[in-house]
Design a protein around this motif. Structure first.
Motif, PDB file in Angstrom:
ATOM      1  N   LYS A  39       1.270  10.007   7.443  1.00  0.00           N
ATOM      2  CA  LYS A  39       0.185   9.560   6.562  1.00  0.00           C
ATOM      3  C   LYS A  39       0.057   8.041   6.588  1.00  0.00           C
ATOM      4  O   LYS A  39      -1.056   7.502   6.568  1.00  0.00           O
ATOM      5  CB  LYS A  39       0.430  10.061   5.138  1.00  0.00           C
ATOM      6  N   ARG A  40       1.205   7.358   6.636  1.00  0.00           N
ATOM      7  CA  ARG A  40       1.175   5.895   6.708  1.00  0.00           C
ATOM      8  C   ARG A  40       0.490   5.435   7.996  1.00  0.00           C
ATOM      9  O   ARG A  40      -0.318   4.502   7.984  1.00  0.00           O
ATOM     10  CB  ARG A  40       2.602   5.334   6.662  1.00  0.00           C
ATOM     11  N   SER A  91       0.817  -1.224   0.000  1.00  0.00           N
ATOM     12  CA  SER A  91       0.000   0.000   0.000  1.00  0.00           C
ATOM     13  C   SER A  91       0.844   1.265   0.000  1.00  0.00           C
ATOM     14  O   SER A  91       0.329   2.357  -0.273  1.00  0.00           O
ATOM     15  CB  SER A  91      -0.922   0.015   1.229  1.00  0.00           C
ATOM     16  N   GLU A  92       2.136   1.134   0.297  1.00  0.00           N
ATOM     17  CA  GLU A  92       2.983   2.319   0.502  1.00  0.00           C
ATOM     18  C   GLU A  92       2.960   3.306  -0.665  1.00  0.00           C
ATOM     19  O   GLU A  92       2.782   4.514  -0.448  1.00  0.00           O
ATOM     20  CB  GLU A  92       4.419   1.892   0.799  1.00  0.00           C
ATOM     21  N   THR A  96      -0.277   5.498  -0.595  1.00  0.00           N
ATOM     22  CA  THR A  96      -0.728   6.046   0.686  1.00  0.00           C
ATOM     23  C   THR A  96      -1.455   7.376   0.539  1.00  0.00           C
ATOM     24  O   THR A  96      -2.594   7.538   1.004  1.00  0.00           O
ATOM     25  CB  THR A  96       0.464   6.221   1.643  1.00  0.00           C
ATOM     26  N   LEU A 102      -3.290   5.955   7.683  1.00  0.00           N
ATOM     27  CA  LEU A 102      -3.932   4.966   6.821  1.00  0.00           C
ATOM     28  C   LEU A 102      -4.142   3.645   7.553  1.00  0.00           C
ATOM     29  O   LEU A 102      -5.153   2.964   7.350  1.00  0.00           O
ATOM     30  CB  LEU A 102      -3.079   4.745   5.564  1.00  0.00           C
TER      31      LEU A 102
END
Length: 237
Positions: free
Chosen positions: A157-158, A117-118, A121, A161
């Motif tokens: 942000k990671r 998913s990185e 993101t 999420l």
């Protein structure tokens, strides 16, 4: 559905009358010429009953399936998620605020989903996507975040999420097992479910979540396209 019942009743009554007339005609040689016409009418009545009975059955089955789906979604909305150390909220609390993506599988599946998913993101967050990882093998995954100063914003942000965590694991496990049985999926298979902004299921599948497809299909909630694409959240499954 009322009309189907009425037509079935009407056809059944007509068939009963025609059958009575046919029996009378067959037992009376003087009415032998009437037999073909009476038999034709009986066949029409029976055919009408069969057609409307089939339509009634199909519509009733679809209605029951829809009610069952709504019931399952209502059960999903009651499952609870930990947002942080102080807040535990039901899934329903995220309606209108986030598009939840529920992942269910072993630790290795969750960690690989985290890694894949990185690159997406920021785009996922722009679309209000939040991940709910549910580990099925009892091992708690340890997400690795880059703590360097230059990547501080990216790391934040990671974390956002992937900040959610399901609580009351037995309830989540029971709901997911029921979903897998209905879908004919092995209980051991890792799966994902993507929810719409209104909390209804918009997509699901076996294996890793298609992050790139989510980015391509879901409209951002801010900027030029906000409002213009309202309602384009994907059809309900």
């Amino acid at each position: 559905m009322f009309f189907y019942v009425a037509f079935i009743a009407s056809g059944g009554l007509g068939g009963f009358i025609a059958a009575t007339q046919l029996i009378a005609a067959l037992s009376n040689p003087s009415r032998a010429n009437d037999v073909p016409e009476i038999a034709k009418g009986l066949a029409i009545d029976l055919g009408a009953v069969a057609v409307f009975a089939f339509l009634y059955y199909r519509e009733n089955t679809a209605k029951n399936a829809q009610l069952a789906k709504l019931s399952r979604e209502e059960s999903l909305s009651a499952l609870r998620i930990r947002v942080d150390q102080k807040r535990v909220l039901p899934v329903s609390a995220f309606r209108g605020a986030a598009r939840l993506v529920i992942l269910a599988g072993p630790e290795s599946f969750i960690l690989e989903s985290f890694r894949s998913s990185e690159p997406f993101t920021e785009s996922l967050l722009e679309r209000a996507v939040l991940v709910v990882p549910f580990v099925t093998d009892g091992n708690l995954p340890s997400f690795e975040f880059d703590e360097s100063e230059e990547l501080k914003e990216v790391t934040a942000k990671r974390r956002r999420l992937w900040q959610l965590a399901p609580v009351y694991a037995n309830e989540w496990s029971s709901w997911l097992d029921d979903q897998k049985k209905l879908a004919g999926v092995s209980s051991e298979s890792p799966v994902y479910l993507s929810l719409r902004m209104d909390g209804r299921v918009r997509g699901s599948g076996v294996g890793y979540p298609p992050w790139n497809a989510f980015v391509a299909q879901l409209p951002p909630l801010k900027g030029l396209w906000s409002g213009l694409l309202d309602g384009m959240d994907g059809r309900v499954l």
